[in-house]
Design an enzyme around this catalytic site. Structure first.
Site, PDB file in Angstrom:
ATOM      1  N   GLU A 158     -16.870   2.296 -25.852  1.00 52.03           N
ATOM      2  CA  GLU A 158     -16.343   3.048 -27.009  1.00 52.03           C
ATOM      3  C   GLU A 158     -17.218   2.995 -28.242  1.00 52.03           C
ATOM      4  OE1 GLU A 158     -12.564   3.749 -28.494  1.00 52.03           O
ATOM      5  OE2 GLU A 158     -11.512   3.269 -26.644  1.00 52.03           O
ATOM      6  N   GLY A 214     -20.797   1.438 -30.694  1.00 52.67           N
ATOM      7  CA  GLY A 214     -21.180   2.629 -31.438  1.00 52.67           C
ATOM      8  C   GLY A 214     -22.387   3.330 -30.834  1.00 52.67           C
ATOM      9  N   ARG A 258      -7.581   4.141 -22.277  1.00 50.44           N
ATOM     10  CA  ARG A 258      -7.643   2.681 -22.404  1.00 50.44           C
ATOM     11  C   ARG A 258      -6.671   2.029 -21.422  1.00 50.44           C
ATOM     12  NH1 ARG A 258      -7.710   1.649 -28.966  1.00 50.44           N
ATOM     13  NH2 ARG A 258      -9.828   2.427 -29.316  1.00 50.44           N
ATOM     14  N   ALA A 270     -16.553  10.227 -30.180  1.00 44.82           N
ATOM     15  CA  ALA A 270     -15.898  11.242 -31.016  1.00 44.82           C
ATOM     16  C   ALA A 270     -16.915  11.662 -32.071  1.00 44.82           C
ATOM     17  CB  ALA A 270     -14.652  10.662 -31.662  1.00 44.82           C
ATOM     18  N   ARG A 280      -1.801   1.391 -27.886  1.00 41.97           N
ATOM     19  CA  ARG A 280      -0.595   1.259 -28.713  1.00 41.97           C
ATOM     20  C   ARG A 280       0.413   2.388 -28.485  1.00 41.97           C
ATOM     21  NH1 ARG A 280      -4.941  -0.361 -31.595  1.00 41.97           N
ATOM     22  NH2 ARG A 280      -5.254   1.657 -32.573  1.00 41.97           N
ATOM     23  N   CYS A 324      -2.159  -0.356   7.551  1.00 39.11           N
ATOM     24  CA  CYS A 324      -1.323   0.836   7.361  1.00 39.11           C
ATOM     25  C   CYS A 324      -1.465   1.769   8.560  1.00 39.11           C
ATOM     26  CB  CYS A 324      -1.735   1.581   6.098  1.00 39.11           C
ATOM     27  SG  CYS A 324      -1.254   0.715   4.603  1.00 39.11           S
ATOM     28  N   GLU A 384       1.060   3.974   1.858  1.00 37.83           N
ATOM     29  CA  GLU A 384       1.646   4.479   3.104  1.00 37.83           C
ATOM     30  C   GLU A 384       2.934   3.737   3.429  1.00 37.83           C
ATOM     31  OE1 GLU A 384      -1.379   3.541   2.451  1.00 37.83           O
ATOM     32  OE2 GLU A 384      -2.891   4.358   3.794  1.00 37.83           O
ATOM     33  N   HIS A 406       0.837  -1.191   0.000  1.00 35.09           N
ATOM     34  CA  HIS A 406       0.000   0.000   0.000  1.00 35.09           C
ATOM     35  C   HIS A 406       0.881   1.252   0.000  1.00 35.09           C
ATOM     36  CE1 HIS A 406      -3.747  -2.197   1.833  1.00 35.09           C
ATOM     37  NE2 HIS A 406      -3.378  -2.676   0.667  1.00 35.09           N
TER      38      HIS A 406
HETATM   39  C1  AOF Z   1      -4.384   1.716   2.152  1.00 26.02           C
HETATM   40  N1  AOF Z   1      -3.444   2.121   1.257  1.00 26.02           N
HETATM   41  O1  AOF Z   1      -2.516   2.110  -0.767  1.00 26.02           O
HETATM   42  C2  AOF Z   1      -4.521   0.948  -0.491  1.00 26.02           C
HETATM   43  C3  AOF Z   1      -5.540   0.565   0.429  1.00 26.02           C
HETATM   44  O2  AOF Z   1      -6.035  -7.049  -0.011  1.00 26.02           O
HETATM   45  P1  AOF Z   1      -5.367  -5.962   0.791  1.00 26.02           P
HETATM   46  O3  AOF Z   1      -4.889  -6.411   2.122  1.00 26.02           O
HETATM   47  O4  AOF Z   1      -4.306  -5.244  -0.002  1.00 26.02           O
HETATM   48  O5  AOF Z   1      -6.514  -4.894   1.110  1.00 26.02           O
HETATM   49  C4  AOF Z   1      -7.240  -4.268   0.087  1.00 26.02           C
HETATM   50  C5  AOF Z   1      -7.992  -3.107   0.706  1.00 26.02           C
HETATM   51  O6  AOF Z   1      -7.056  -2.163   1.218  1.00 26.02           O
HETATM   52  C6  AOF Z   1      -8.830  -2.306  -0.276  1.00 26.02           C
HETATM   53  O7  AOF Z   1     -10.143  -2.828  -0.438  1.00 26.02           O
HETATM   54  C7  AOF Z   1      -8.868  -0.961   0.417  1.00 26.02           C
HETATM   55  O8  AOF Z   1      -9.771  -1.000   1.509  1.00 26.02           O
HETATM   56  C8  AOF Z   1      -7.490  -0.845   0.980  1.00 26.02           C
HETATM   57  N2  AOF Z   1      -6.550  -0.200   0.028  1.00 26.02           N
HETATM   58  N3  AOF Z   1      -5.442   0.997   1.714  1.00 26.02           N
HETATM   59  O9  AOF Z   1      -4.278   1.965   3.337  1.00 26.02           O
HETATM   60  C9  AOF Z   1      -3.440   1.765  -0.020  1.00 26.02           C
HETATM   61  N4  AOF Z   1      -4.552   0.560  -1.782  1.00 26.02           N
HETATM   62 ZN    ZN Z   2      -3.091  -0.174   3.861  1.00 25.65          ZN
END
Ligand code: AOF
Ligand code: ZN
Length: 375
Positions: free
Chosen positions: A304, A306, A188, A158, A211, A88, A56, A54
């Protein structure tokens, strides 16, 4: 600079940073984190490709001892759960961070306010809701899948100055120039999946990949709404299905005298051999289809074309964001009319961005909050 202004400035940077891994973190949101002390950025982190570590933890590892007494700016509430990584919130407490500024609280039921409560209980000053509109925009795919159990849908169109998206029987018609096309390719790359109707797949024979140099490995899954399974096995989509997945969404095969239509089965086996997945789900039941896509970990869907597919997503109330390009050259005779025209906000949508891209013009609309609560 006041504290509030400084908080906004650093949060804007954290949100911008979070965009770096948009579309590359699976079902995990791409979060941005900044550690700041005495007005100086000590370290930064973005959720890693694949969703972990994550944000943090990456920033804390980079800051080391310096994190003690720092302020952390995070675009999403720090997690409180023991998932695939420990919380975290604990890591921030252990590192001795003094203050936490958050943009958006996490709707994940394992977190949902508990991260903030853990930090507060440890005596850390917590401020939330800073640049929340911008934070929610950056996290829109994650938030939509979490809350609505369907992907966040962007409709891209577009449109020529005479209101057309192409010409009948003419294959692909270039409506916009290279700058606008480059921007679409970036979109994309940031999307988990891209969807077109069978009419577009047959008429244009599109590839629907990204691409741009350096982003070629970030092509989204390609989905075709294909009620009768008419996807040509020798078209670009089927021929490239082993490199970038293709899903043809077809209705239940027709049955005659209680025997499944042999021609349908034959078409399916040819597509099977090409590596195209045939998903049986009535493509007209868009809500059901989108729920199915969310359960397959698709958080962001780019529609995208039609015109028919665009109109059916709009009618079903399943469009969250519209990217509308206006090209410079009229299509003229035999044009296919666009369901939307630039310069006019569709009902329930507001203009959030508008800019020139070379000779073309780009408008971004977002669904109004009151409408977005429903579907
Ligand atoms: C954070 N910082 O950068 C992100 C978070 O499967 P895990 O353990 O990685 O948990 C996924 C969950 O963690 C996700 O659903 C969301 O609640 C959180 N994502 N949290 O502190 C992060 N990406
Ligand atoms: Zn986290």
């Amino acid at each position: 600079m006041t504290d509030a202004a400084e908080d906004q400035r650093f949060m804007a940077a954290a949100i911008r940073l979070s965009l770096r891994n948009l579309g590359r973190t699976g079902t995990n949101p791409s979060v941005g984190c900044l550690l700041v002390k005495d007005g100086t950025v000590l370290a930064t982190g973005v959720t890693d490709v694949g969703g972990r570590p994550h944000a943090e933890r990456i920033a804390l590892a980079a800051a080391g001892e310096g994190a003690r007494g720092a302020t952390a700016y995070v675009s999403l509430e720090p997690c409180s759960h023991h998932g695939r990584t420990p919380p975290c919130a604990d890591a921030l407490i252990e590192a001795g961070v003094a203050r936490i500024v958050v943009s958006v609280t996490d709707p994940d039921e394992r977190v949902s306010g508990r991260g903030l409560a853990m930090l507060q209980a440890a005596g850390i000053a917590v401020r939330t809701g800073v640049l929340e509109v911008e934070g929610r925009r950056a996290l829109a795919a994650y938030l939509t899948r979490q809350v609505k159990k369907r992907p966040h849908v962007t409709l891209k169109l577009a449109v020529s100055p005479d209101g057309m998206i192409g010409r009948l029987g003419a294959g692909q018609v270039a409506i916009t120039g290279p700058v606008a096309r480059g921007q679409v390719q970036v979109l994309r790359a940031q999307s988990d999946a891209i969807l077109v109707g069978i009419g577009t797949a047959r008429a244009d024979d599109p590839e629907l990949t990204c691409r741009l140099p350096g982003l070629a490995d970030r092509s989204p899954i390609r989905i075709v709404l294909d009620h009768d399974l008419r996807l040509p096995p020798y078209g670009k989509l089927a021929l490239s299905a082993r490199a970038v997945p293709v899903i043809a969404v077809a209705a239940e095969p027709p049955r005659f005298d209680d025997v499944t239509d042999k021609a349908f089965l034959a078409r399916r086996s040819v597509l099977d051999e090409a590596g195209v997945e045939v998903l049986q789900c009535d493509p007209r039941k868009l809500h059901v289809l989108l729920q199915g896509l969310a359960s397959r970990d698709i958080s962001s869907l780019l529609v995208e074309g039609g015109a028919t597919v665009a109109a059916s997503f709009l009618e079903a109330g399943l469009v969250d964001r519209i990217h509308l390009y206006r090209g410079a050259v009229p299509v003229g005779e035999g044009g296919v009319r666009s369901p939307l025209v630039p310069g006019v906000a569709p009902a329930g949508f507001s203009l959030v961005r508008s800019l020139a891209l070379g000779p073309d013009h780009f408008e971004e609309y977002e669904r109004d909050l009151s409408c977005s609560l429903e579907s």
